[in-house]
Design an enzyme around this catalytic site. Structure first.
Site, short mmCIF file in Angstrom:
data_model
loop_
_atom_site.label_atom_id
_atom_site.label_comp_id
_atom_site.label_asym_id
_atom_site.label_seq_id
_atom_site.Cartn_x
_atom_site.Cartn_y
_atom_site.Cartn_z
N ILE A 140 10.92 -19.44 2.61
CA ILE A 140 11.57 -17.67 2.05
C ILE A 140 10.63 -17.21 3.13
CG2 ILE A 140 13.27 -19.09 1.03
CD1 ILE A 140 11.42 -17.38 -1.13
N ASP A 141 11.63 -15.49 3.64
CA ASP A 141 10.45 -14.64 4.04
C ASP A 141 9.88 -13.82 3.08
OD1 ASP A 141 12.12 -15.32 6.66
OD2 ASP A 141 13.45 -14.11 5.70
N LYS A 142 9.05 -12.82 3.40
CA LYS A 142 8.19 -12.16 3.21
C LYS A 142 8.34 -11.08 2.13
CE LYS A 142 5.18 -8.34 3.58
NZ LYS A 142 4.00 -7.49 4.47
N THR A 144 11.52 -12.03 1.23
CA THR A 144 12.71 -12.50 0.24
C THR A 144 12.26 -13.03 -1.07
OG1 THR A 144 13.92 -12.93 1.74
CG2 THR A 144 14.69 -14.32 0.07
N ARG A 240 19.78 -13.52 7.15
CA ARG A 240 19.80 -12.37 7.35
C ARG A 240 20.32 -12.34 8.76
NH1 ARG A 240 13.87 -11.63 6.85
NH2 ARG A 240 13.97 -8.79 8.09
#
Length: 304
Positions: A140-142, A144, A240
């Site tokens: 998962i993104d930084k 998130t 996103r």
């Protein structure tokens, strides 16, 4: 000591108007990012007519010859670091953690340490040949927050990756997004690939990789909505980009959202629920964690 050069590019500027050096190289060499190019210019790996230049905005004129030397990257190694992690579940095969906002999942260029992998390697032993992403089967993104499943051995890794490929596991998110909805549920089926205008971004593109996101409207406020989002596929930045695509970008998203948005620590997106079949027992396991405090506080403010 200067780094070893891994490759070089010889370019010539053939435009009637003057143009920025970094922008020209970015257009000509797709594998380099704008930030990489600017760093190479600063470190004098790029010359114009045989001479290094001081600024990325150096103006090129017709006939200028540009040499781009790409230095060899320093090897990245994931080493254990004593960083606290929120362990939701753990046994001999799998580890489920609640990743905080602001933490990168694994080491990479620009983020060599202080990642979730560094913390996990200190916490427990991971038997995996991948030296940079040991145990990592999804990311998962930084900015998130939320649940990630980690494989502690090859049996677990193969099983969890197979479930991801077959779309038999469960990954549900909650997000605060811009705008309100007429419908209560929806399905976004739009292929994703690298943006043609900004290499840092993903975008809905023709002939991109299949990407499907399901959403359910949980609450609506003035100018914002709370959604539950279920991933059918797991592409980079999928939620996103899909939410931006339908005109409801995730609030706080610095990459895909508007500047006038909710103030927080990045996008208001949280991986709340995770389900999978245990690789050894074959039993279904499901976990759920609440969003971080800033997410809950913002919801409370929107409700009032």
């Amino acid at each position: 000591m200067r780094k070893i050069i891994s490759k070089s590019f010889n370019l010539e500027y053939n435009e009637t108007k003057k143009g920025r050096l970094d922008a020209f190289i970015n257009d000509e060499i797709s594998e380099l990012t704008r930030s990489q190019i600017q760093k190479f210019i600063k470190d004098q790996y790029i010359t114009v007519n045989g001479q290094p230049v001081a600024k990325s905005g150096f103006k090129l004129t017709n006939g200028d010859k540009i040499l781009v030397n790409v230095p060899e990257e320093e090897p990245i190694e994931a080493i254990p670091e004593n960083i606290p992690i929120d362990v939701v579940y753990e046994d001999d095969d799998v580890l489920v953690v609640n990743k905080p906002q602001g933490m990168v999942v694994h080491p990479a260029a620009g983020h060599p340490d202080k990642t979730l992998v560094n913390a996990i390697l200190y916490h427990c032993q991971i038997n995996d040949d991948d030296m940079i992403r040991p145990g990592i089967v999804h990311r998962i993104d930084k900015d998130t927050s939320g649940l990630l499943m980690i494989a502690k051995n090859n049996l677990a890794k193969q099983s969890l990756m197979k479930q991801l490929k077959e779309k038999s596991n469960l990954r549900e998110y909650v997000a605060i997004v811009h705008g309100n909805f007429k419908e209560k549920t929806g399905k976004i089926n739009a292929p994703l690939g690298r943006s043609k205008t900004d290499r840092k971004k993903q975008a809905v593109v023709e002939n991109g990789r299949n990407a499907v996101t399901h959403f359910t409207v949980l609450e609506q406020f003035e100018n914002y909505s709370l959604l539950k989002l279920k991933l059918e596929t797991g592409r980079t930045h999928q939620i996103r980009v899909h939410m931006q695509y339908i005109g409801h970008p995730v609030a706080g998203d610095p990459l895909y959202g508007p500047k006038n948005t909710l103030k927080g620590n990045g996008q208001f997106l949280h991986a709340k629920t995770l389900g999978f079949v245990h690789p050894r027992t074959n039993k279904w396991m499901e976990f759920s964690v609440e969003p971080p405090k800033i997410f809950l506080d913002t919801l409370m403010q929107l409700r009032h």
